[in-house]
Design a protein around this motif. Structure first.
Motif, PDB file in Angstrom:
ATOM      1  N   ILE A 156       0.850  -1.201   0.000  1.00 48.61           N
ATOM      2  CA  ILE A 156       0.000   0.000   0.000  1.00 48.61           C
ATOM      3  C   ILE A 156       0.879   1.241   0.000  1.00 48.61           C
ATOM      4  O   ILE A 156       0.676   2.164  -0.798  1.00 48.61           O
ATOM      5  CB  ILE A 156      -0.974  -0.017   1.199  1.00 48.61           C
ATOM      6  CG1 ILE A 156      -2.014  -1.128   1.002  1.00 48.61           C
ATOM      7  CG2 ILE A 156      -1.646   1.345   1.367  1.00 48.61           C
ATOM      8  CD1 ILE A 156      -2.847  -1.435   2.236  1.00 48.61           C
ATOM      9  N   ARG A 157       1.886   1.264   0.881  1.00 53.22           N
ATOM     10  CA  ARG A 157       2.805   2.418   0.951  1.00 53.22           C
ATOM     11  C   ARG A 157       3.538   2.642  -0.371  1.00 53.22           C
ATOM     12  O   ARG A 157       3.767   3.775  -0.779  1.00 53.22           O
ATOM     13  CB  ARG A 157       3.849   2.214   2.060  1.00 53.22           C
ATOM     14  CG  ARG A 157       3.393   2.589   3.441  1.00 53.22           C
ATOM     15  CD  ARG A 157       4.555   2.684   4.431  1.00 53.22           C
ATOM     16  NE  ARG A 157       5.544   1.632   4.330  1.00 53.22           N
ATOM     17  CZ  ARG A 157       5.485   0.450   4.942  1.00 53.22           C
ATOM     18  NH1 ARG A 157       4.447   0.149   5.687  1.00 53.22           N
ATOM     19  NH2 ARG A 157       6.456  -0.433   4.798  1.00 53.22           N
ATOM     20  N   LYS A 158       3.912   1.546  -1.029  1.00 54.98           N
ATOM     21  CA  LYS A 158       4.685   1.649  -2.278  1.00 54.98           C
ATOM     22  C   LYS A 158       3.799   1.907  -3.501  1.00 54.98           C
ATOM     23  O   LYS A 158       4.311   2.009  -4.609  1.00 54.98           O
ATOM     24  CB  LYS A 158       5.514   0.383  -2.496  1.00 54.98           C
ATOM     25  CG  LYS A 158       6.660   0.274  -1.509  1.00 54.98           C
ATOM     26  CD  LYS A 158       7.524  -0.926  -1.867  1.00 54.98           C
ATOM     27  CE  LYS A 158       8.858  -0.792  -1.199  1.00 54.98           C
ATOM     28  NZ  LYS A 158       9.954  -0.823  -2.133  1.00 54.98           N
ATOM     29  N   GLY A 159       2.486   1.974  -3.309  1.00 55.63           N
ATOM     30  CA  GLY A 159       1.583   2.313  -4.407  1.00 55.63           C
ATOM     31  C   GLY A 159       1.047   1.139  -5.206  1.00 55.63           C
ATOM     32  O   GLY A 159       0.337   1.329  -6.201  1.00 55.63           O
ATOM     33  N   ARG A 160       1.340  -0.104  -4.799  1.00 56.83           N
ATOM     34  CA  ARG A 160       0.865  -1.261  -5.560  1.00 56.83           C
ATOM     35  C   ARG A 160      -0.663  -1.355  -5.541  1.00 56.83           C
ATOM     36  O   ARG A 160      -1.275  -1.673  -6.565  1.00 56.83           O
ATOM     37  CB  ARG A 160       1.491  -2.556  -5.023  1.00 56.83           C
ATOM     38  CG  ARG A 160       1.033  -3.808  -5.737  1.00 56.83           C
ATOM     39  CD  ARG A 160       1.410  -3.805  -7.209  1.00 56.83           C
ATOM     40  NE  ARG A 160       1.024  -5.068  -7.842  1.00 56.83           N
ATOM     41  CZ  ARG A 160       0.899  -5.234  -9.134  1.00 56.83           C
ATOM     42  NH1 ARG A 160       1.158  -4.247  -9.967  1.00 56.83           N
ATOM     43  NH2 ARG A 160       0.547  -6.404  -9.621  1.00 56.83           N
ATOM     44  N   LEU A 161      -1.281  -1.073  -4.404  1.00 57.88           N
ATOM     45  CA  LEU A 161      -2.741  -1.128  -4.344  1.00 57.88           C
ATOM     46  C   LEU A 161      -3.358  -0.120  -5.310  1.00 57.88           C
ATOM     47  O   LEU A 161      -4.295  -0.448  -6.033  1.00 57.88           O
ATOM     48  CB  LEU A 161      -3.242  -0.893  -2.919  1.00 57.88           C
ATOM     49  CG  LEU A 161      -4.762  -0.915  -2.757  1.00 57.88           C
ATOM     50  CD1 LEU A 161      -5.371  -2.227  -3.243  1.00 57.88           C
ATOM     51  CD2 LEU A 161      -5.138  -0.652  -1.309  1.00 57.88           C
ATOM     52  N   LYS A 162      -2.818   1.071  -5.361  1.00 53.45           N
ATOM     53  CA  LYS A 162      -3.331   2.093  -6.297  1.00 53.45           C
ATOM     54  C   LYS A 162      -3.181   1.626  -7.745  1.00 53.45           C
ATOM     55  O   LYS A 162      -4.072   1.847  -8.567  1.00 53.45           O
ATOM     56  CB  LYS A 162      -2.634   3.427  -6.079  1.00 53.45           C
ATOM     57  CG  LYS A 162      -3.071   4.123  -4.802  1.00 53.45           C
ATOM     58  CD  LYS A 162      -2.720   5.597  -4.836  1.00 53.45           C
ATOM     59  CE  LYS A 162      -3.060   6.280  -3.548  1.00 53.45           C
ATOM     60  NZ  LYS A 162      -4.443   6.182  -3.147  1.00 53.45           N
ATOM     61  N   GLU A 163      -2.065   0.969  -8.073  1.00 50.29           N
ATOM     62  CA  GLU A 163      -1.861   0.414  -9.422  1.00 50.29           C
ATOM     63  C   GLU A 163      -2.951  -0.609  -9.749  1.00 50.29           C
ATOM     64  O   GLU A 163      -3.541  -0.586 -10.835  1.00 50.29           O
ATOM     65  CB  GLU A 163      -0.517  -0.301  -9.531  1.00 50.29           C
ATOM     66  CG  GLU A 163       0.704   0.552  -9.571  1.00 50.29           C
ATOM     67  CD  GLU A 163       1.976  -0.298  -9.546  1.00 50.29           C
ATOM     68  OE1 GLU A 163       1.980  -1.440 -10.079  1.00 50.29           O
ATOM     69  OE2 GLU A 163       2.978   0.162  -8.951  1.00 50.29           O
ATOM     70  N   LEU A 164      -3.191  -1.531  -8.817  1.00 53.36           N
ATOM     71  CA  LEU A 164      -4.180  -2.578  -9.036  1.00 53.36           C
ATOM     72  C   LEU A 164      -5.585  -1.989  -9.139  1.00 53.36           C
ATOM     73  O   LEU A 164      -6.399  -2.444  -9.968  1.00 53.36           O
ATOM     74  CB  LEU A 164      -4.097  -3.622  -7.925  1.00 53.36           C
ATOM     75  CG  LEU A 164      -2.816  -4.452  -7.877  1.00 53.36           C
ATOM     76  CD1 LEU A 164      -2.763  -5.307  -6.622  1.00 53.36           C
ATOM     77  CD2 LEU A 164      -2.664  -5.299  -9.130  1.00 53.36           C
ATOM     78  N   GLU A 165      -5.890  -1.009  -8.304  1.00 51.72           N
ATOM     79  CA  GLU A 165      -7.194  -0.359  -8.369  1.00 51.72           C
ATOM     80  C   GLU A 165      -7.391   0.319  -9.719  1.00 51.72           C
ATOM     81  O   GLU A 165      -8.468   0.211 -10.328  1.00 51.72           O
ATOM     82  CB  GLU A 165      -7.341   0.675  -7.242  1.00 51.72           C
ATOM     83  CG  GLU A 165      -7.480   0.046  -5.873  1.00 51.72           C
ATOM     84  CD  GLU A 165      -7.428   1.055  -4.737  1.00 51.72           C
ATOM     85  OE1 GLU A 165      -7.902   0.700  -3.641  1.00 51.72           O
ATOM     86  OE2 GLU A 165      -6.905   2.164  -4.923  1.00 51.72           O
ATOM     87  N   ALA A 166      -6.354   0.982 -10.233  1.00 49.40           N
ATOM     88  CA  ALA A 166      -6.445   1.666 -11.530  1.00 49.40           C
ATOM     89  C   ALA A 166      -6.665   0.651 -12.659  1.00 49.40           C
ATOM     90  O   ALA A 166      -7.365   0.937 -13.629  1.00 49.40           O
ATOM     91  CB  ALA A 166      -5.184   2.488 -11.791  1.00 49.40           C
ATOM     92  N   LEU A 167      -6.096  -0.539 -12.517  1.00 46.06           N
ATOM     93  CA  LEU A 167      -6.229  -1.557 -13.556  1.00 46.06           C
ATOM     94  C   LEU A 167      -7.569  -2.299 -13.520  1.00 46.06           C
ATOM     95  O   LEU A 167      -8.131  -2.622 -14.566  1.00 46.06           O
ATOM     96  CB  LEU A 167      -5.117  -2.601 -13.424  1.00 46.06           C
ATOM     97  CG  LEU A 167      -3.720  -2.194 -13.880  1.00 46.06           C
ATOM     98  CD1 LEU A 167      -2.691  -3.228 -13.434  1.00 46.06           C
ATOM     99  CD2 LEU A 167      -3.699  -2.039 -15.400  1.00 46.06           C
ATOM    100  N   TYR A 168      -8.061  -2.594 -12.316  1.00 50.20           N
ATOM    101  CA  TYR A 168      -9.144  -3.563 -12.203  1.00 50.20           C
ATOM    102  C   TYR A 168     -10.458  -3.083 -11.588  1.00 50.20           C
ATOM    103  O   TYR A 168     -11.427  -3.826 -11.607  1.00 50.20           O
ATOM    104  CB  TYR A 168      -8.647  -4.796 -11.433  1.00 50.20           C
ATOM    105  CG  TYR A 168      -7.472  -5.444 -12.097  1.00 50.20           C
ATOM    106  CD1 TYR A 168      -7.566  -5.949 -13.390  1.00 50.20           C
ATOM    107  CD2 TYR A 168      -6.247  -5.533 -11.446  1.00 50.20           C
ATOM    108  CE1 TYR A 168      -6.469  -6.535 -14.015  1.00 50.20           C
ATOM    109  CE2 TYR A 168      -5.158  -6.142 -12.053  1.00 50.20           C
ATOM    110  CZ  TYR A 168      -5.270  -6.635 -13.335  1.00 50.20           C
ATOM    111  OH  TYR A 168      -4.200  -7.225 -13.959  1.00 50.20           O
ATOM    112  N   LEU A 169     -10.475  -1.890 -11.028  1.00 49.16           N
ATOM    113  CA  LEU A 169     -11.737  -1.429 -10.451  1.00 49.16           C
ATOM    114  C   LEU A 169     -12.500  -0.590 -11.455  1.00 49.16           C
ATOM    115  O   LEU A 169     -11.919   0.182 -12.210  1.00 49.16           O
ATOM    116  CB  LEU A 169     -11.496  -0.654  -9.155  1.00 49.16           C
ATOM    117  CG  LEU A 169     -10.798  -1.433  -8.043  1.00 49.16           C
ATOM    118  CD1 LEU A 169     -10.758  -0.632  -6.767  1.00 49.16           C
ATOM    119  CD2 LEU A 169     -11.442  -2.790  -7.802  1.00 49.16           C
ATOM    120  N   LEU A 170     -13.776  -0.739 -11.457  1.00 48.93           N
ATOM    121  CA  LEU A 170     -14.650  -0.070 -12.433  1.00 48.93           C
ATOM    122  C   LEU A 170     -14.661   1.434 -12.270  1.00 48.93           C
ATOM    123  O   LEU A 170     -14.466   2.006 -11.304  1.00 48.93           O
ATOM    124  CB  LEU A 170     -16.078  -0.619 -12.305  1.00 48.93           C
ATOM    125  CG  LEU A 170     -16.163  -2.145 -12.358  1.00 48.93           C
ATOM    126  CD1 LEU A 170     -17.581  -2.602 -12.068  1.00 48.93           C
ATOM    127  CD2 LEU A 170     -15.710  -2.666 -13.698  1.00 48.93           C
TER     128      LEU A 170
END
Length: 170
Positions: A156-170
């Motif tokens: 989360i701190r490194k931004g991986r969650l934001k990357e995944l959200e940008a790719l897969y959340l509607l």
């Protein structure tokens, strides 16, 4: 040819009491034994067969069968058939993180970034999935919980969650 992955958010915790999600479970796709503390989970089989373990019992759910797992009840599911299974899951009370975890997980699977059991291939992605969907491991896997929490918070701190959200959340 890669199997088709399907997921549909029917009702979100954003504006409903419950989260309702329909998705397919491919042959050999499964979860380990785990439990949730924040919500109950109701599985309804729409197509195929699904093996569901709850506490010390194992059920073979067929089309139309429903199983509700209460908070703190250990459970798993497993598609032991050669055909896909389609289920509707109701999470009560609704949980946005659970919704996001499933959408991200199925997105990773669709892109070939999960193994045949549906487990994300990257450890940080798996840790995020476990963290977001409030999965609490049981047995020997429980020993990995501190590591998974650390890896999830680091991702989360490194931004991986934001990357995944940008790719897969509607």
């Amino acid at each position: 040819m890669k199997p088709q992955v399907h997921i549909s958010l029917i009702s979100s915790a954003d504006n409903h009491k419950e989260s309702v999600i329909a998705f397919n479970i491919l042959p050999k796709e499964k979860t380990p034994w785990h439990y949730h503390t924040l919500f109950s989970e109701t599985f309804e089989v729409l197509k195929g067969t699904l093996e569901v373990g709850v506490n010390n019992k194992v059920y073979q759910l067929q089309v139309g069968d429903i199983a509700t797992i209460k908070p703190h009840e250990k459970h798993y599911f497993n598609n032991v058939s050669a055909d896909e299974c389609l289920i509707r899951v109701i999470v009560n009370p609704g949980n946005k993180n659970f919704e996001n975890a499933l959408l991200i997980s199925k997105g990773l699977a669709k892109d070939g970034l999960a193994n045949e059991a549906g487990t994300p291939k990257k450890l940080a992605d798996l840790a995020l999935f476990v963290y977001l969907n409030n999965s609490k491991m049981v047995g020997l896997q429980k020993m990995a919980a501190p590591l998974f929490n650390y890896l999830a918070k680091r991702a989360i701190r490194k931004g991986r969650l934001k990357e995944l959200e940008a790719l897969y959340l509607l």
